[in-house]
Design a protein around this motif. Structure first.
Motif, PDB file in Angstrom:
ATOM      1  N   THR A  90       3.976   3.725 -10.422  1.00 54.89           N
ATOM      2  CA  THR A  90       3.799   4.986 -11.140  1.00 54.89           C
ATOM      3  C   THR A  90       4.558   5.024 -12.461  1.00 54.89           C
ATOM      4  OG1 THR A  90       5.590   5.975  -9.833  1.00 54.89           O
ATOM      5  CG2 THR A  90       3.327   6.296  -9.041  1.00 54.89           C
ATOM      6  N   SER A  91       5.445   4.061 -12.689  1.00 63.11           N
ATOM      7  CA  SER A  91       6.166   4.034 -13.967  1.00 63.11           C
ATOM      8  C   SER A  91       5.272   3.560 -15.107  1.00 63.11           C
ATOM      9  CB  SER A  91       7.402   3.127 -13.869  1.00 63.11           C
ATOM     10  OG  SER A  91       7.028   1.754 -13.843  1.00 63.11           O
ATOM     11  N   ASN A  92       4.212   2.792 -14.763  1.00 60.95           N
ATOM     12  CA  ASN A  92       3.330   2.257 -15.814  1.00 60.95           C
ATOM     13  C   ASN A  92       1.855   2.215 -15.401  1.00 60.95           C
ATOM     14  OD1 ASN A  92       3.257   0.088 -14.010  1.00 60.95           O
ATOM     15  ND2 ASN A  92       4.745  -1.115 -15.173  1.00 60.95           N
ATOM     16  N   ASN A  93       1.568   2.709 -14.199  1.00 61.60           N
ATOM     17  CA  ASN A  93       0.202   2.774 -13.658  1.00 61.60           C
ATOM     18  C   ASN A  93      -0.445   1.409 -13.464  1.00 61.60           C
ATOM     19  OD1 ASN A  93       0.065   5.622 -13.430  1.00 61.60           O
ATOM     20  ND2 ASN A  93      -0.303   5.775 -15.631  1.00 61.60           N
ATOM     21  N   ILE A 134       0.381  -4.972   6.459  1.00 68.99           N
ATOM     22  CA  ILE A 134       1.214  -4.510   5.347  1.00 68.99           C
ATOM     23  C   ILE A 134       0.977  -3.024   5.108  1.00 68.99           C
ATOM     24  CG2 ILE A 134       1.806  -4.883   2.910  1.00 68.99           C
ATOM     25  CD1 ILE A 134      -0.108  -7.505   3.309  1.00 68.99           C
ATOM     26  N   LYS A 135       2.046  -2.263   4.907  1.00 69.33           N
ATOM     27  CA  LYS A 135       1.936  -0.894   4.426  1.00 69.33           C
ATOM     28  C   LYS A 135       2.997  -0.684   3.345  1.00 69.33           C
ATOM     29  CE  LYS A 135      -1.372   0.504   7.188  1.00 69.33           C
ATOM     30  NZ  LYS A 135      -1.594  -0.776   7.857  1.00 69.33           N
ATOM     31  N   VAL A 136       2.874   0.417   2.593  1.00 69.85           N
ATOM     32  CA  VAL A 136       3.761   0.685   1.459  1.00 69.85           C
ATOM     33  C   VAL A 136       4.360   2.079   1.590  1.00 69.85           C
ATOM     34  CG1 VAL A 136       3.830   1.061  -1.050  1.00 69.85           C
ATOM     35  CG2 VAL A 136       2.588  -0.897  -0.106  1.00 69.85           C
ATOM     36  N   PHE A 137       5.646   2.187   1.259  1.00 69.64           N
ATOM     37  CA  PHE A 137       6.329   3.481   1.204  1.00 69.64           C
ATOM     38  C   PHE A 137       7.463   3.391   0.188  1.00 69.64           C
ATOM     39  CE2 PHE A 137       9.768   6.284   2.875  1.00 69.64           C
ATOM     40  CZ  PHE A 137       9.147   7.512   2.624  1.00 69.64           C
ATOM     41  N   GLN A 138       7.541   4.360  -0.692  1.00 72.13           N
ATOM     42  CA  GLN A 138       8.603   4.430  -1.697  1.00 72.13           C
ATOM     43  C   GLN A 138       8.790   3.091  -2.433  1.00 72.13           C
ATOM     44  OE1 GLN A 138      12.261   6.132  -0.217  1.00 72.13           O
ATOM     45  NE2 GLN A 138      11.397   8.184  -0.124  1.00 72.13           N
ATOM     46  N   ASP A 139       7.688   2.546  -2.924  1.00 69.18           N
ATOM     47  CA  ASP A 139       7.712   1.328  -3.738  1.00 69.18           C
ATOM     48  C   ASP A 139       8.256   0.114  -2.994  1.00 69.18           C
ATOM     49  OD1 ASP A 139       6.712   2.829  -5.880  1.00 69.18           O
ATOM     50  OD2 ASP A 139       8.704   3.304  -6.624  1.00 69.18           O
ATOM     51  N   HIS A 140       8.119   0.114  -1.684  1.00 74.14           N
ATOM     52  CA  HIS A 140       8.507  -1.033  -0.864  1.00 74.14           C
ATOM     53  C   HIS A 140       7.339  -1.403   0.052  1.00 74.14           C
ATOM     54  CE1 HIS A 140      12.496   0.214  -2.180  1.00 74.14           C
ATOM     55  NE2 HIS A 140      12.978  -0.928  -1.727  1.00 74.14           N
ATOM     56  N   ASP A 156      10.966  -5.044  -2.036  1.00 69.48           N
ATOM     57  CA  ASP A 156      11.006  -4.068  -3.117  1.00 69.48           C
ATOM     58  C   ASP A 156       9.955  -4.439  -4.161  1.00 69.48           C
ATOM     59  OD1 ASP A 156      11.554  -2.404  -5.267  1.00 69.48           O
ATOM     60  OD2 ASP A 156      13.728  -2.640  -5.134  1.00 69.48           O
ATOM     61  N   LEU A 157       8.898  -3.647  -4.231  1.00 70.85           N
ATOM     62  CA  LEU A 157       7.775  -3.966  -5.106  1.00 70.85           C
ATOM     63  C   LEU A 157       8.104  -3.802  -6.584  1.00 70.85           C
ATOM     64  CD1 LEU A 157       5.054  -2.261  -2.917  1.00 70.85           C
ATOM     65  CD2 LEU A 157       5.247  -4.727  -3.326  1.00 70.85           C
ATOM     66  N   THR A 158       9.148  -3.088  -6.911  1.00 73.37           N
ATOM     67  CA  THR A 158       9.516  -2.963  -8.324  1.00 73.37           C
ATOM     68  C   THR A 158       9.958  -4.299  -8.901  1.00 73.37           C
ATOM     69  OG1 THR A 158      11.824  -2.326  -7.879  1.00 73.37           O
ATOM     70  CG2 THR A 158      10.185  -0.548  -7.988  1.00 73.37           C
ATOM     71  N   ARG A 159      10.258  -5.262  -8.048  1.00 73.76           N
ATOM     72  CA  ARG A 159      10.583  -6.613  -8.521  1.00 73.76           C
ATOM     73  C   ARG A 159       9.393  -7.273  -9.204  1.00 73.76           C
ATOM     74  NH1 ARG A 159      12.890  -9.277  -3.131  1.00 73.76           N
ATOM     75  NH2 ARG A 159      12.820 -11.167  -4.443  1.00 73.76           N
ATOM     76  N   LEU A 160       8.190  -6.774  -8.938  1.00 81.42           N
ATOM     77  CA  LEU A 160       6.995  -7.362  -9.536  1.00 81.42           C
ATOM     78  C   LEU A 160       6.876  -7.028 -11.027  1.00 81.42           C
ATOM     79  CD1 LEU A 160       4.387  -6.626  -6.705  1.00 81.42           C
ATOM     80  CD2 LEU A 160       5.787  -8.686  -7.030  1.00 81.42           C
ATOM     81  N   THR A 171      11.767 -13.816  -1.734  1.00 80.62           N
ATOM     82  CA  THR A 171      12.486 -13.590  -0.481  1.00 80.62           C
ATOM     83  C   THR A 171      12.469 -12.094  -0.191  1.00 80.62           C
ATOM     84  OG1 THR A 171      14.598 -13.420  -1.646  1.00 80.62           O
ATOM     85  CG2 THR A 171      13.992 -15.588  -0.760  1.00 80.62           C
ATOM     86  N   ALA A 172      12.576 -11.743   1.087  1.00 78.37           N
ATOM     87  CA  ALA A 172      12.588 -10.333   1.472  1.00 78.37           C
ATOM     88  C   ALA A 172      13.914  -9.693   1.077  1.00 78.37           C
ATOM     89  CB  ALA A 172      12.365 -10.196   2.973  1.00 78.37           C
ATOM     90  N   ASP A 173      13.872  -8.394   0.807  1.00 75.58           N
ATOM     91  CA  ASP A 173      15.106  -7.663   0.521  1.00 75.58           C
ATOM     92  C   ASP A 173      15.899  -7.408   1.783  1.00 75.58           C
ATOM     93  OD1 ASP A 173      15.126  -6.653  -2.483  1.00 75.58           O
ATOM     94  OD2 ASP A 173      13.059  -6.657  -1.785  1.00 75.58           O
ATOM     95  N   THR A 174      15.194  -7.203   2.875  1.00 76.18           N
ATOM     96  CA  THR A 174      15.842  -7.080   4.173  1.00 76.18           C
ATOM     97  C   THR A 174      14.805  -7.351   5.241  1.00 76.18           C
ATOM     98  OG1 THR A 174      17.353  -5.726   5.503  1.00 76.18           O
ATOM     99  CG2 THR A 174      15.425  -4.613   4.591  1.00 76.18           C
ATOM    100  N   ARG A 175      15.275  -7.477   6.464  1.00 75.59           N
ATOM    101  CA  ARG A 175      14.369  -7.745   7.589  1.00 75.59           C
ATOM    102  C   ARG A 175      14.886  -7.003   8.807  1.00 75.59           C
ATOM    103  NH1 ARG A 175      14.503 -13.254  10.279  1.00 75.59           N
ATOM    104  NH2 ARG A 175      13.093 -13.090  12.062  1.00 75.59           N
ATOM    105  N   HIS A 176      14.021  -6.169   9.368  1.00 80.69           N
ATOM    106  CA  HIS A 176      14.352  -5.409  10.570  1.00 80.69           C
ATOM    107  C   HIS A 176      13.940  -6.232  11.782  1.00 80.69           C
ATOM    108  CE1 HIS A 176      14.829  -1.921  13.191  1.00 80.69           C
ATOM    109  NE2 HIS A 176      13.607  -2.137  13.668  1.00 80.69           N
ATOM    110  N   THR A 177      14.861  -6.436  12.713  1.00 78.17           N
ATOM    111  CA  THR A 177      14.599  -7.295  13.870  1.00 78.17           C
ATOM    112  C   THR A 177      14.705  -6.527  15.183  1.00 78.17           C
ATOM    113  OG1 THR A 177      16.908  -8.035  13.841  1.00 78.17           O
ATOM    114  CG2 THR A 177      15.295  -9.403  12.675  1.00 78.17           C
ATOM    115  N   GLY A 178      14.371  -5.243  15.138  1.00 79.81           N
ATOM    116  CA  GLY A 178      14.366  -4.452  16.361  1.00 79.81           C
ATOM    117  C   GLY A 178      13.207  -4.781  17.281  1.00 79.81           C
ATOM    118  N   PHE A 179      12.301  -5.613  16.834  1.00 78.36           N
ATOM    119  CA  PHE A 179      11.207  -6.163  17.637  1.00 78.36           C
ATOM    120  C   PHE A 179      10.909  -7.545  17.075  1.00 78.36           C
ATOM    121  CE2 PHE A 179       9.512  -3.580  14.218  1.00 78.36           C
ATOM    122  CZ  PHE A 179       8.638  -4.454  13.588  1.00 78.36           C
ATOM    123  N   GLY A 180      10.096  -8.315  17.774  1.00 76.54           N
ATOM    124  CA  GLY A 180       9.747  -9.657  17.302  1.00 76.54           C
ATOM    125  C   GLY A 180       8.396  -9.655  16.627  1.00 76.54           C
ATOM    126  N   ASN A 181       7.365  -9.986  17.396  1.00 73.37           N
ATOM    127  CA  ASN A 181       6.002  -9.941  16.857  1.00 73.37           C
ATOM    128  C   ASN A 181       5.490  -8.508  16.882  1.00 73.37           C
ATOM    129  OD1 ASN A 181       5.899 -10.479  19.888  1.00 73.37           O
ATOM    130  ND2 ASN A 181       3.782  -9.857  19.478  1.00 73.37           N
TER     131      ASN A 181
END
Length: 420
Positions: A90-93, A134-140, A156-160, A171-181
């Motif tokens: 949304t910063s540049n459409n 894949i889903k997106v929320f708050q530019d991530h 973080d999609l703003t890295r693009l 590389t990922a910014d973080t990884r949640h491992t509260g589940f596996g697959n």
């Protein structure tokens, strides 16, 4: 990985299919097969613009939709495609395709379709898998996979915005491992909660839904789950604003649970409660569905009813005016035998990923009166329209520009748009 120029200019002839083809059900794991003999395509050749003229855009059958361009699997260094989602900065459409692959997620700037930019790839967290979502929320971007121990990658999609030498190996910014697959990830953007579904059937929530607070995207926190109805293959979660005033403002979970539809109130994460379950005739595999924008109807696809019962592509429309007592409102049968997969509503249109029959566009403006009409299509799998697990996995129709991005299992990324 193989390197390519910053801009891929689509002045080449279109390719047909990739050298790899999935002949598998989306829900059962199997091997890949060679597909070169089907159309003789070059998996490393970019796809150029072709108008839909006389029912074809180059080799691709079409009705009312032009081919703007695309990127084949070979350029992504991948064997197969799967899910797809989009992001608008949304910063540049600028508009981006987030392309699910067997071995990771590719990011493509599609703002100028004459100069598509493959920015790079986030590799899978563990091993390759034919299933990624894949889903997106708050530019991530939030990414899950059936790969063992994958968890949920957060990128973080703003890295693009500032990729110096594409394609980059991200590389990922973080990884949640509260589940596996996990088979799928669902996000209610109004509340900032993600729901990982289709996890291990013997986990804490029986393969149901894991609730994850993603309001701070780089610090996801597991906050419980829903296990009462077993394995959830796919779902939609909404902040309900439909005709049933008993649930106005509640967070409603609608799960496609293999042999039934499950409705649950998940507003209180510590005490989620079943509302009702729903079955229907000739159940093959209750796969995925999407609400109409007024939250009155839920449009469902059953992935195996075509192969199990011989239907043409069957789409079921349920009236959810009373969430405690939903009923089947209508059944739409498409013009081909192809299997239906993921479908999404935008306004009065339903965009259906229809495997070998490509993307089918249905006018649902007459849904109250049981009138649903196909108004267009684009078929990325020109070989046939049979009931097999080849062709289009998913479609994303939500860009302001009205570009539509499509991910074909066998070929890769397509960008299409309604013809003028």
């Amino acid at each position: 990985m193989r390197k390519y120029p910053i801009c891929i200019l689509f002045s080449f002839l279109c390719l047909a299919c990739s050298s790899n083809s999935s002949d598998n059900d989306d829900d059962t794991i199997g091997g890949m097969q060679s597909d070169d003999d089907m159309t003789g395509g070059n998996n490393d050749t970019p796809i150029g613009f072709f108008a839909c003229v006389g029912g074809v855009a180059d080799i691709y059958p079409c009705n009312g939709y032009d081919l703007l361009g695309g990127i084949p699997l070979g350029i992504f260094n991948a064997a197969s495609g799967n899910d797809i989602w989009g992001w608008t900065d949304t910063s540049n459409n600028r508009e981006y395709a987030l392309v699910g692959l067997d071995n990771g997620t590719a990011f493509v700037d599609i703002t100028d379709t004459d100069n598509l930019v493959y920015l790079g790839k986030l590799p899978t967290a563990t091993v390759a898998s034919g299933w990624r979502d894949i889903k997106v929320f708050q530019d991530h971007a939030f990414i899950v996979s059936e790969a063992a121990d994958h968890g949920m990658q957060v990128f973080d999609l703003t890295r693009l915005r500032n990729v110096a030498s594409p394609p980059e190996n991200f590389t990922a910014d973080t990884r949640h491992t509260g589940f596996g697959n996990a088979h799928n990830i669902v996000i209610n953007e109004q509340t900032g909660f993600a729901y990982a579904v289709g996890t291990a059937r013997d986990d804490a929530f029986n393969g149901g839904a894991h609730f994850i607070n993603v309001q701070d995207p780089k610090n996801p926190v597991g906050v419980g789950g829903y296990a009462d109805n077993g394995y959830t293959h796919d779902a939609q979660v909404i902040s309900y604003n439909g005709p049933d005033t008993d649930y106005t403002g509640s967070e409603i979970f609608v799960g496609a649970n293999e042999s039934q539809i499950v409705l649950a109130n998940v507003t209180d994460k510590a005490n989620p409660a079943e509302i009702t379950t729903l079955q229907y005739g000739n159940i093959g595999y209750t796969h995925q569905g999407w609400f109409t924008e007024d939250h009155r109807y839920f449009i469902l696809g059953d992935e195996l009813d075509e192969t199990d019962f011989g239907f043409n592509s069957r789409t079921l429309i349920f009236d959810f005016s009373d969430l405690d007592n939903p009923v089947l409102h209508d059944t739409y049968l498409g013009p081909t035998a192809a299997i239906d997969h993921n479908g999404y509503v935008r306004g009065d249109e339903f965009f259906l990923a229809n495997y070998t029959a490509g993307v089918r566009v249905l006018d649902i403006s007459g849904i109250d009166g049981n009138t649903i009409v196909e108004t267009g299509f684009f078929d990325t799998f020109p070989t046939n329209n049979t009931a097999s697990f080849n062709g289009v996995w998913s479609v994303y129709p939500y860009f302001a520009s009205e570009k539509i991005i499509v991910n074909d299992i066998n070929t890769g990324l397509f960008i299409i748009q309604k013809a003028n």
